[in-house]
Design an enzyme around this catalytic site. Structure first.
Site, PDB file in Angstrom:
ATOM      1  CD  GLU A  47      -0.335 -36.127 -35.643  1.00 52.59           C
ATOM      2  OE1 GLU A  47      -0.655 -36.407 -34.477  1.00 52.59           O
ATOM      3  OE2 GLU A  47       0.033 -36.983 -36.489  1.00 52.59           O
ATOM      4  CG  ASP A  82      -1.943 -37.738 -38.863  1.00 51.42           C
ATOM      5  OD1 ASP A  82      -1.008 -36.997 -39.211  1.00 51.42           O
ATOM      6  OD2 ASP A  82      -1.769 -38.821 -38.289  1.00 51.42           O
TER       7      ASP A  82
HETATM    8  C1  GRE Z   1       2.119 -38.986 -40.118  1.00 53.66           C
HETATM    9  O1  GRE Z   1       3.191 -38.378 -40.165  1.00 53.66           O
HETATM   10  O2  GRE Z   1       1.228 -38.619 -39.365  1.00 53.66           O
HETATM   11  C2  GRE Z   1       1.935 -40.171 -40.990  1.00 53.66           C
HETATM   12  C3  GRE Z   1       2.965 -40.570 -41.810  1.00 53.66           C
HETATM   13  C4  GRE Z   1       2.786 -41.653 -42.645  1.00 53.66           C
HETATM   14  C5  GRE Z   1       1.605 -42.350 -42.642  1.00 53.66           C
HETATM   15  C6  GRE Z   1       0.564 -41.968 -41.820  1.00 53.66           C
HETATM   16  C7  GRE Z   1       0.725 -40.878 -40.991  1.00 53.66           C
HETATM   17  O3  GRE Z   1       4.138 -39.890 -41.812  1.00 53.66           O
HETATM   18  O4  GRE Z   1      -0.265 -40.510 -40.170  1.00 53.66           O
HETATM   19 ZN    ZN Z   2       1.007 -36.991 -38.136  1.00 55.45          ZN
END
Ligand code: GRE
Ligand code: ZN
Length: 329
Positions: free
Chosen positions: A8, A288
């Site tokens: 991710e 992330d």
């Molecule tokens: C994500 O897409 O994983 C995301 C966001 C905004 C804040 C935190 C986040 O789009 O993890």
């Molecule tokens: Zn994400």
């Protein structure tokens, strides 16, 4: 741990990068914007430092799903996927890709998925929750019957579908009113995405496609923690399965059709709970980035109190198997 695989991991194109600005203080935004637009430079250096060998990259959120104009959604998805393919193609030893999908047009969605997988070598699809079709409150969830041929294409290609968060539609934010901190990653992403995942189960999607695999981030968007109770009430033989079309117990689909990643949820007891509920073969390391700190994710995971055999599976082997990466990573 060296040789980790993460999935991710986000990038953006000029058309979508602005969607991520609201999540950062003004002084942080220029740096985050740069990190979102970069794939081959700072990102690879950080991956080296973190022991991440291979990252599967996806577009930021909500991006395509929030483009109300159907033709534009189709066009931006195609251009974003082409841009990603170009960059990933320069470092196929380090980077793979999820396709952005214009769900606003179900036929175009199936076509773009097939093109991305068959022609561009992408490893699956990542969709940011519901799609807005023609207006902000015209929302369509992925269990809608218009997607039957899209899901048949997913199942036929045997690639996973990542259901990634976005905030709830404008008309459904009463519970967050006056307390905007509840929106986004603090709470609303998980509530919205967890319910969406349960919709997929309840619709009977996995009876039609028993081998279909859906990935949830953030250690399951709350679903892993709650699945017993949902299953207890909503399963076909449960206490109140009103409107449920799925034939078996919810918890059976959860364990047969879902994978969970550690993205943005660096908590050992939550990871252990997820491992206990879904099985250690269905948990996958992710960070992330750049919404979270890649170094923090890696440091946490490398030192988390789990067995080294589980660390190897979650950090690498489960992803290699799911994405058939032998020969790539
Ligand atoms: C994500 O897409 O994983 C995301 C966001 C905004 C804040 C935190 C986040 O789009 O993890
Ligand atoms: Zn994400």
């Amino acid at each position: 741990m060296d040789g980790k695989i993460a999935l991710e991991e986000h990038f953006a194109v000029d058309d979508t990068v602005g969607d991520s600005q609201e999540y950062f203080p003004a002084e942080e935004w220029p740096g985050k914007r740069r990190q979102l637009l970069d794939l081959l430079d700072e990102r690879l250096r950080r991956m080296d430092a973190c022991g991440i060998e291979y990252a599967i990259i996806s577009l930021n959120s909500p991006a395509i799903q929030a483009i109300h104009d159907v033709k534009r959604a189709v066009d931006v998805a195609r251009r974003a996927n082409d841009a990603l393919a170009d960059q990933v193609g320069r470092r196929p030893d380090r980077l793979g890709a999820f396709a952005a999908i214009p769900m606003q047009d179900p036929d175009a969605a199936a076509d773009e998925l097939s093109r991305a997988v068959a022609d561009l070598g992408f490893l699956g699809a990542l969709v940011n929750g519901f799609s807005q079709v023609g207006g902000a409150d015209e929302v369509v969830y992925c269990d809608d019957s218009r997607y039957r041929s899209f899901w048949a294409a997913m199942a036929g290609l045997e690639v996973p579908f990542y259901l990634h968060p976005r905030n709830p539609p404008p008309s459904q934010r009463q519970v967050y009113s006056g307390q905007p901190w509840l929106m986004g990653p603090a709470w609303a992403f998980a509530a919205e995405t967890g319910a969406h995942a349960l919709r997929l189960i309840g619709s009977g999607l996995f009876d039609e496609h028993p081998n279909l695999q859906v990935i949830l981030g953030h250690l399951g968007e709350g679903v892993a923690h709650y699945i017993w109770r949902t299953s207890h009430w909503a399963s076909a033989d449960g206490r109140n399965p009103a409107g449920v079309r799925a034939k078996r117990a919810f918890i059976d689909y959860f364990r047969a059709n879902f994978y969970l990643t550690t993205s943005g949820n660096f908590r050992t007891m939550a990871m252990r709970g997820a491992m206990d509920e879904i099985g250690g073969d269905r948990v996958l390391f992710s960070t992330d980035y750049p919404f979270e700190d890649m170094e923090e994710a890696a440091r946490w995971f490398d030192n988390a109190e789990i067995g080294d055999n589980d660390r190897l599976k979650i950090g690498r082997e489960n992803a290699r198997r799911l994405f058939k990466l032998a020969g790539r990573a």
